[in-house]
Design a protein around this motif. Structure first.
Motif, PDB file in Angstrom:
ATOM      1  N   THR A  77       0.821  -1.339   0.086  1.00  0.00           N
ATOM      2  CA  THR A  77       0.149  -0.035  -0.061  1.00  0.00           C
ATOM      3  C   THR A  77       0.922   1.247  -0.101  1.00  0.00           C
ATOM      4  N   VAL A  78       1.907   1.196   0.691  1.00  0.00           N
ATOM      5  CA  VAL A  78       2.734   2.227   0.957  1.00  0.00           C
ATOM      6  C   VAL A  78       3.328   2.468  -0.580  1.00  0.00           C
ATOM      7  N   LEU A  79       3.684   1.559  -1.220  1.00  0.00           N
ATOM      8  CA  LEU A  79       4.505   1.737  -2.526  1.00  0.00           C
ATOM      9  C   LEU A  79       3.374   2.167  -3.580  1.00  0.00           C
ATOM     10  N   GLY A  80       2.131   2.032  -3.586  1.00  0.00           N
ATOM     11  CA  GLY A  80       1.182   2.515  -4.279  1.00  0.00           C
ATOM     12  C   GLY A  80       0.898   4.063  -4.105  1.00  0.00           C
ATOM     13  N   LEU A  81       1.285   4.469  -2.666  1.00  0.00           N
ATOM     14  CA  LEU A  81       1.127   5.857  -2.415  1.00  0.00           C
ATOM     15  C   LEU A  81       2.284   6.558  -3.033  1.00  0.00           C
ATOM     16  N   VAL A  82       3.453   6.049  -2.787  1.00  0.00           N
ATOM     17  CA  VAL A  82       5.006   6.554  -3.155  1.00  0.00           C
ATOM     18  C   VAL A  82       5.131   6.586  -4.773  1.00  0.00           C
ATOM     19  N   LEU A  83       4.879   5.508  -5.272  1.00  0.00           N
ATOM     20  CA  LEU A  83       5.596   5.288  -6.894  1.00  0.00           C
ATOM     21  C   LEU A  83       4.480   5.606  -7.772  1.00  0.00           C
ATOM     22  N   THR A  84       5.020   6.480  -8.678  1.00  0.00           N
ATOM     23  CA  THR A  84       4.208   6.895 -10.028  1.00  0.00           C
ATOM     24  C   THR A  84       4.749   6.226 -11.202  1.00  0.00           C
ATOM     25  N   GLU A  85       4.372   6.541 -12.295  1.00  0.00           N
ATOM     26  CA  GLU A  85       4.760   6.067 -13.679  1.00  0.00           C
ATOM     27  C   GLU A  85       5.539   6.892 -14.332  1.00  0.00           C
ATOM     28  N   THR A  86       6.094   7.866 -13.681  1.00  0.00           N
ATOM     29  CA  THR A  86       6.840   8.747 -14.380  1.00  0.00           C
ATOM     30  C   THR A  86       8.300   8.034 -14.822  1.00  0.00           C
ATOM     31  N   ARG A  87       9.021   8.790 -15.895  1.00  0.00           N
ATOM     32  CA  ARG A  87      10.057   7.885 -16.175  1.00  0.00           C
ATOM     33  C   ARG A  87      11.467   8.921 -16.166  1.00  0.00           C
ATOM     34  N   ASP A  88      10.889  10.027 -15.594  1.00  0.00           N
ATOM     35  CA  ASP A  88      12.082  11.103 -15.189  1.00  0.00           C
ATOM     36  C   ASP A  88      13.073  10.631 -14.168  1.00  0.00           C
ATOM     37  N   SER A  89      14.208  10.381 -14.360  1.00  0.00           N
ATOM     38  CA  SER A  89      15.177   9.786 -13.811  1.00  0.00           C
ATOM     39  C   SER A  89      15.145  10.378 -12.263  1.00  0.00           C
ATOM     40  N   ASP A  90      15.269  11.751 -12.110  1.00  0.00           N
ATOM     41  CA  ASP A  90      15.368  12.420 -10.843  1.00  0.00           C
ATOM     42  C   ASP A  90      14.211  12.053 -10.079  1.00  0.00           C
ATOM     43  N   ALA A  91      13.122  11.828 -10.664  1.00  0.00           N
ATOM     44  CA  ALA A  91      11.652  11.738  -9.769  1.00  0.00           C
ATOM     45  C   ALA A  91      11.682  10.140  -9.411  1.00  0.00           C
ATOM     46  N   VAL A  92      12.177   9.291 -10.431  1.00  0.00           N
ATOM     47  CA  VAL A  92      12.008   7.835 -10.061  1.00  0.00           C
ATOM     48  C   VAL A  92      13.091   7.797  -8.814  1.00  0.00           C
ATOM     49  N   LEU A  93      14.346   8.411  -8.672  1.00  0.00           N
ATOM     50  CA  LEU A  93      15.310   8.017  -7.679  1.00  0.00           C
ATOM     51  C   LEU A  93      14.652   8.797  -6.402  1.00  0.00           C
ATOM     52  N   ARG A  94      14.143   9.792  -6.475  1.00  0.00           N
ATOM     53  CA  ARG A  94      13.291  10.447  -5.169  1.00  0.00           C
ATOM     54  C   ARG A  94      12.274   9.584  -4.578  1.00  0.00           C
ATOM     55  N   GLU A  95      11.492   8.998  -5.619  1.00  0.00           N
ATOM     56  CA  GLU A  95      10.539   8.007  -5.021  1.00  0.00           C
ATOM     57  C   GLU A  95      11.117   6.838  -4.440  1.00  0.00           C
ATOM     58  N   HIS A  96      12.308   6.274  -5.095  1.00  0.00           N
ATOM     59  CA  HIS A  96      12.835   5.111  -4.729  1.00  0.00           C
ATOM     60  C   HIS A  96      13.713   5.294  -3.105  1.00  0.00           C
ATOM     61  N   THR A  97      14.011   6.605  -2.882  1.00  0.00           N
ATOM     62  CA  THR A  97      14.626   6.944  -1.564  1.00  0.00           C
ATOM     63  C   THR A  97      13.768   7.241  -0.567  1.00  0.00           C
ATOM     64  N   THR A  98      12.442   7.791  -1.088  1.00  0.00           N
ATOM     65  CA  THR A  98      11.347   7.995  -0.006  1.00  0.00           C
ATOM     66  C   THR A  98      10.736   6.470   0.391  1.00  0.00           C
ATOM     67  N   ALA A  99      10.651   5.444  -0.618  1.00  0.00           N
ATOM     68  CA  ALA A  99      10.119   4.197  -0.271  1.00  0.00           C
ATOM     69  C   ALA A  99      11.058   3.636   0.931  1.00  0.00           C
ATOM     70  N   ILE A 100      12.454   3.659   0.344  1.00  0.00           N
ATOM     71  CA  ILE A 100      13.567   2.840   1.067  1.00  0.00           C
ATOM     72  C   ILE A 100      13.500   3.490   2.525  1.00  0.00           C
ATOM     73  N   THR A 101      13.263   4.843   2.545  1.00  0.00           N
ATOM     74  CA  THR A 101      13.354   5.322   3.832  1.00  0.00           C
ATOM     75  C   THR A 101      12.209   4.865   5.085  1.00  0.00           C
ATOM     76  N   VAL A 102      11.045   4.702   4.237  1.00  0.00           N
ATOM     77  CA  VAL A 102      10.011   4.287   5.102  1.00  0.00           C
ATOM     78  C   VAL A 102      10.362   2.725   5.507  1.00  0.00           C
ATOM     79  N   PHE A 103      10.795   2.108   4.670  1.00  0.00           N
ATOM     80  CA  PHE A 103      11.274   0.728   5.125  1.00  0.00           C
ATOM     81  C   PHE A 103      12.243   0.667   6.010  1.00  0.00           C
ATOM     82  N   CYS A 104      13.298   1.715   6.054  1.00  0.00           N
ATOM     83  CA  CYS A 104      14.190   1.815   7.256  1.00  0.00           C
ATOM     84  C   CYS A 104      13.611   2.088   8.470  1.00  0.00           C
TER      85      CYS A 104
END
Length: 274
Positions: free
Chosen positions: A222-249
């Motif tokens: 559910t968290v992934l559904g709220l954080v991840l989008t379908e954008t292919r902009d590399s900067d935006a993708v990495l920001r989403e990745h960092t946000t998700a991993i931070t929640v898991f940390c």
């Protein structure tokens, strides 16, 4: 009494309480609503109904002769600590299994073989570490082994956030740490949780632990559904990745706190050391 006197007749056995059908139905409906609502954005109303359905479930369980869930289990410190560790680690583990392939696919072309070779690193370490954890917890105590495992898992998650993710195989070192940590933690956490409940409640406790395990995985997705989008902009993708991993940390950091509730090393009786 004379030696040849017939044995006294045993009294009538106490009737067993009837299975809690209503409680089972209420719990099933509540969990189904929560799962459907959390997994599907257009069914959020189902999650609300599922949450509200927990109220009559709790009220009924408090008066049921043989409840599906005995709420006194939630007052058992070790049981709750071990069960929450399992739930929090599944929150992180299942999410990573879905998050990494999605992020890698949006950053670069990635094939099924690369995805499989990367994710199998974590699963392989779990397979290796799990039997070792069982033996180690018998010698050093569940708390020590679980703390080491939770710390390794957190270190792997931090490395996953810190290391540049150019291709998906860049995640392998982090996944090796994560898998080793998860494998070391699962066995002592589950064993300690189950040893904290009376034998007559062991089935109920095992079912509750399994439910918390699956709800942890669902919450992570559910968290992934709220954080991840379908954008292919590399900067935006990495920001989403960092946000998700931070929640898991954060989840794994909470698991370290829960590990402190597990029992330490038990001293062998003097007769056993002779």
């Amino acid at each position: 009494a004379p030696a040849d006197a017939p044995p006294a007749a045993a009294g009538p056995a106490a009737p067993r309480a009837r299975f809690d059908i209503l409680g089972s139905a209420l719990l099933g409906a509540s969990l189904m609503g929560l799962v459907l609502g959390l997994e599907n954005a257009h069914l959020r109303w189902a999650a609300a109904i599922g949450a509200l359905s927990l109220v009559p479930f709790v009220l009924w369980e408090r008066r049921a002769a043989d409840p599906v869930i005995d709420f006194s289990l939630f007052r058992r410190r070790t049981f709750m600590g071990g069960s929450l560790i399992i739930a929090l680690q599944n929150f992180a583990m299942y999410s990573v299994l879905f998050e990494l392939p999605q992020v890698a696919a949006r950053l670069s072309d990635v094939g099924p073989r690369d995805v499989g070779n990367t994710l199998v690193a974590m699963m392989a370490m779990m397979v290796v570490a799990s039997p070792l954890a069982g033996r180690a917890s018998e010698r050093f105590g569940a708390r020590a082994v679980a703390l080491i495992g939770c710390s390794l898992a957190l270190a792997g998650m931090v490395l996953l956030a810190a290391r540049p993710l150019v291709v998906i195989t860049d995640a392998i070192p982090a996944l090796l740490l994560l898998g080793a940590g998860l494998g070391l933690t699962s066995a002592p956490s589950q064993a300690a949780a189950m040893s904290d409940v009376p034998r007559e409640q062991s089935g109920m406790a095992a079912g509750l632990t399994s439910t918390m395990r699956y709800l942890g995985g669902i919450a992570g997705l559910t968290v992934l559904g709220l954080v991840l989008t379908e954008t292919r902009d590399s900067d935006a993708v990495l920001r989403e990745h960092t946000t998700a991993i931070t929640v898991f940390c954060v989840a794994l950091l909470l698991a370290i706190g829960c590990a402190l509730t597990l029992p330490g090393r038990s001293r062998a009786p003097a007769s056993a050391r002779l």
